[in-house]
Write an enzyme that holds these catalytic residues in place. Structure first.
Site, PDB file in Angstrom:
ATOM      1  N   ASP A  36       0.856  -1.190   0.000  1.00  0.00           N
ATOM      2  CA  ASP A  36       0.000   0.000   0.000  1.00  0.00           C
ATOM      3  C   ASP A  36       0.891   1.239   0.000  1.00  0.00           C
ATOM      4  O   ASP A  36       1.744   1.409   0.872  1.00  0.00           O
ATOM      5  CB  ASP A  36      -0.910  -0.028   1.239  1.00  0.00           C
ATOM      6  CG  ASP A  36      -1.931   1.090   1.220  1.00  0.00           C
ATOM      7  OD1 ASP A  36      -3.125   0.787   1.161  1.00  0.00           O
ATOM      8  OD2 ASP A  36      -1.523   2.274   1.265  1.00  0.00           O
ATOM      9  N   ASN A  38      -1.805  12.791  -4.239  1.00  0.00           N
ATOM     10  CA  ASN A  38      -2.814  13.292  -5.181  1.00  0.00           C
ATOM     11  C   ASN A  38      -3.156  14.755  -4.896  1.00  0.00           C
ATOM     12  O   ASN A  38      -3.279  15.557  -5.818  1.00  0.00           O
ATOM     13  CB  ASN A  38      -4.098  12.466  -5.080  1.00  0.00           C
ATOM     14  CG  ASN A  38      -4.031  11.181  -5.884  1.00  0.00           C
ATOM     15  OD1 ASN A  38      -3.599  11.185  -7.027  1.00  0.00           O
ATOM     16  ND2 ASN A  38      -4.454  10.090  -5.285  1.00  0.00           N
ATOM     17  N   HIS A  46      -4.260  14.449  -9.555  1.00  0.00           N
ATOM     18  CA  HIS A  46      -4.637  13.067  -9.819  1.00  0.00           C
ATOM     19  C   HIS A  46      -3.883  12.444 -11.003  1.00  0.00           C
ATOM     20  O   HIS A  46      -3.466  11.284 -10.928  1.00  0.00           O
ATOM     21  CB  HIS A  46      -6.159  12.986 -10.015  1.00  0.00           C
ATOM     22  CG  HIS A  46      -6.755  11.722  -9.511  1.00  0.00           C
ATOM     23  ND1 HIS A  46      -6.915  10.628 -10.315  1.00  0.00           N
ATOM     24  CD2 HIS A  46      -7.193  11.368  -8.277  1.00  0.00           C
ATOM     25  CE1 HIS A  46      -7.453   9.653  -9.607  1.00  0.00           C
ATOM     26  NE2 HIS A  46      -7.630  10.078  -8.356  1.00  0.00           N
ATOM     27  N   ASP A  76      -1.784   9.031 -10.917  1.00  0.00           N
ATOM     28  CA  ASP A  76      -1.915   7.879 -11.820  1.00  0.00           C
ATOM     29  C   ASP A  76      -0.543   7.447 -12.360  1.00  0.00           C
ATOM     30  O   ASP A  76      -0.246   6.257 -12.427  1.00  0.00           O
ATOM     31  CB  ASP A  76      -2.821   8.224 -13.010  1.00  0.00           C
ATOM     32  CG  ASP A  76      -4.296   8.256 -12.620  1.00  0.00           C
ATOM     33  OD1 ASP A  76      -4.616   7.900 -11.469  1.00  0.00           O
ATOM     34  OD2 ASP A  76      -5.126   8.631 -13.476  1.00  0.00           O
ATOM     35  N   GLU A 112      -4.849   2.119  -4.461  1.00  0.00           N
ATOM     36  CA  GLU A 112      -3.382   2.196  -4.504  1.00  0.00           C
ATOM     37  C   GLU A 112      -2.773   1.015  -3.759  1.00  0.00           C
ATOM     38  O   GLU A 112      -1.706   1.113  -3.185  1.00  0.00           O
ATOM     39  CB  GLU A 112      -2.875   3.528  -3.936  1.00  0.00           C
ATOM     40  CG  GLU A 112      -3.765   4.177  -2.888  1.00  0.00           C
ATOM     41  CD  GLU A 112      -3.581   3.618  -1.496  1.00  0.00           C
ATOM     42  OE1 GLU A 112      -4.431   2.801  -1.103  1.00  0.00           O
ATOM     43  OE2 GLU A 112      -2.615   4.013  -0.812  1.00  0.00           O
TER      44      GLU A 112
HETATM   45  P1  GH3 Z   1      -1.681   5.508   4.090  1.00  0.00           P
HETATM   46  O1  GH3 Z   1      -0.253   5.907   4.219  1.00  0.00           O
HETATM   47  O2  GH3 Z   1      -2.340   5.205   5.374  1.00  0.00           O
HETATM   48  O3  GH3 Z   1      -1.845   4.372   3.116  1.00  0.00           O
HETATM   49  O4  GH3 Z   1      -2.431   6.778   3.497  1.00  0.00           O
HETATM   50  P2  GH3 Z   1      -3.045   6.966   2.060  1.00  0.00           P
HETATM   51  O5  GH3 Z   1      -3.302   8.407   1.852  1.00  0.00           O
HETATM   52  O6  GH3 Z   1      -2.191   6.301   1.033  1.00  0.00           O
HETATM   53  O7  GH3 Z   1      -4.381   6.121   2.179  1.00  0.00           O
HETATM   54  P3  GH3 Z   1      -5.883   6.464   1.932  1.00  0.00           P
HETATM   55  O8  GH3 Z   1      -6.583   5.153   1.935  1.00  0.00           O
HETATM   56  O9  GH3 Z   1      -6.348   7.532   2.897  1.00  0.00           O
HETATM   57  O10 GH3 Z   1      -5.941   7.090   0.482  1.00  0.00           O
HETATM   58  C1  GH3 Z   1      -5.687   6.339  -0.650  1.00  0.00           C
HETATM   59  C2  GH3 Z   1      -5.571   7.291  -1.784  1.00  0.00           C
HETATM   60  O11 GH3 Z   1      -5.251   6.614  -3.005  1.00  0.00           O
HETATM   61  C3  GH3 Z   1      -6.848   8.035  -2.018  1.00  0.00           C
HETATM   62  C4  GH3 Z   1      -7.148   7.793  -3.468  1.00  0.00           C
HETATM   63  O12 GH3 Z   1      -7.560   8.971  -4.120  1.00  0.00           O
HETATM   64  C5  GH3 Z   1      -5.860   7.325  -4.047  1.00  0.00           C
HETATM   65  N1  GH3 Z   1      -6.066   6.465  -5.177  1.00  0.00           N
HETATM   66  C6  GH3 Z   1      -6.663   5.249  -5.212  1.00  0.00           C
HETATM   67  N2  GH3 Z   1      -6.712   4.801  -6.479  1.00  0.00           N
HETATM   68  C7  GH3 Z   1      -6.133   5.744  -7.268  1.00  0.00           C
HETATM   69  C8  GH3 Z   1      -5.882   5.857  -8.670  1.00  0.00           C
HETATM   70  O13 GH3 Z   1      -6.232   5.001  -9.470  1.00  0.00           O
HETATM   71  N3  GH3 Z   1      -5.243   6.968  -9.108  1.00  0.00           N
HETATM   72  C9  GH3 Z   1      -4.867   7.942  -8.254  1.00  0.00           C
HETATM   73  N4  GH3 Z   1      -4.238   9.003  -8.755  1.00  0.00           N
HETATM   74  N5  GH3 Z   1      -5.090   7.872  -6.927  1.00  0.00           N
HETATM   75  C10 GH3 Z   1      -5.724   6.796  -6.437  1.00  0.00           C
HETATM   76 MG    MG Z   2      -2.010   4.231   1.085  1.00  0.00          MG
END
Ligand code: GH3
Ligand code: MG
Length: 300
Positions: A172, A180, A185, A189, A216
């Site tokens: 993760d 982001n 965004h 990506d 992610e």
């Molecule tokens: P942590 O260190 O606890 O993992 O914090 P985090 O911010 O990584 O975790 P959180 O679950 O709060 O947020 C995950 C983020 O990942 C939010 C979401 O917008 C982003 N994300 C998920 N899928 C995608 C994607 O396909 N593209 C982009 N650009 N961002 C994504």
């Molecule tokens: Mg994360």
């Protein structure tokens, strides 16, 4: 594209083989077999896209060849067209019921054969494309969640049957929401794709799988890999991420993009869902302990 498609012609009559081969050669890679046994051997070795299969052959007829092709998972999907001197409707029905795509009676018309071959090969290409779309994540081009679930079930069964180790690691990205928010965004990506490529680059064995589990979060499934070897793969991935050096000015843990990894190796008597839950619990531990690290379930 057509030039790469392989067609196997199986016929005991040398003249028939030659006529079909001459017809097909300008557009396809042509393989030949002179009897049923050779057809099965060539089919298993080359996995052609299509087989033109004679019915009446000594020793093993075309119907039996098709039954055996379908019984072997490695050849079960190959499209088969019967090209046969048997032209009664019952024969055609037998062939189609066995799973042939088509049935062409001899003597055949060359243009009709070529048109039908082209149509069936196009269907083969379309089927492959659909299978690919169903199994591949569009953004990262890693295997998707559906594919991962399928492979986990298969590898779990195999590990149980053979008594071999099976390791699973969840990855993760750290503070990816902030990434982001800070870089936008589209940059997120791109970063996710780069991490996915790094993950794919760290798994080398044919049975290994790197997949996008969701958002992610990525997952590595490592068959025949014990905890020590699996931790080594995860360390390599963390090193790969650090050499990518993707700037993450908003990260509380590091100036570059990092990931936390949780993993576990299958225990005696454990089911696949519990293995996954253990990896997830250790991912949580890695996050709790400060992120940018690996937490692996101990073997005890
Ligand atoms: P942590 O260190 O606890 O993992 O914090 P985090 O911010 O990584 O975790 P959180 O679950 O709060 O947020 C995950 C983020 O990942 C939010 C979401 O917008 C982003 N994300 C998920 N899928 C995608 C994607 O396909 N593209 C982009 N650009 N961002 C994504
Ligand atoms: Mg994360």
């Amino acid at each position: 594209m057509n030039a790469l498609q392989k067609v196997l012609v199986a016929d005991d009559d040398a003249i028939n083989r030659e006529v079909l081969a001459e017809l097909l050669k300008p557009e396809y890679t042509v393989l030949l077999a002179k009897d049923g046994a050779q057809a099965l051997e060539r089919a298993a070795r080359h996995v052609p896209d299509l087989i033109l299969l004679d019915v009446l052959m000594p020793d093993m007829d075309g119907f039996e060849v098709l039954r055996r092709l379908r019984a072997d998972p490695a050849t079960a999907q190959i499209a088969v067209i019967f090209v046969s001197g048997l032209d009664r409707p019952e024969d055609e029905i037998t062939g189609l019921k066995l799973g042939a795509s088509d049935y062409i009676a001899k003597p055949f018309n060359a243009t009709v054969v070529m048109a039908r071959v082209a149509m069936h090969l196009q269907m083969v290409r379309q089927r492959r494309m659909l299978e690919r779309l169903a199994h591949v994540d569009g953004l990262t081009e890693l295997a998707n969640r559906r594919r991962f679930d399928e492979v986990l079930a298969l590898e779990y069964q195999r590990a149980r049957r053979k008594g071999t180790p099976l390791s699973l690691a969840l990855i993760d990205i750290d503070s990816f929401k902030q990434y982001n928010d800070h870089y936008g965004h589209p940059a997120g990506d791109r970063a996710l794709r780069a991490v996915a490529r790094a993950a794919a680059g760290c798994v080398r064995r044919p049975g290994d799988l790197a997949a996008r589990y969701g958002g992610e979060e990525l997952v590595l499934l490592l068959p025949d890999t014990d905890a020590t070897q699996a931790r080594h793969v995860c360390d390599k991935l963390r090193e790969a991420l650090s050499s990518l050096a993707i700037e993450h000015a908003a990260s509380p843990v590091s100036p570059v993009l990092t990931a936390s990894i949780g993993g576990a190796t299958l225990l005696e008597g454990e089911d696949a869902a519990t293995l996954f839950a253990a990896a997830d619990a250790h991912l949580y531990r890695a996050k709790q302990a400060g992120r940018n690290r690996l937490a692996w379930r101990s073997a005890a």
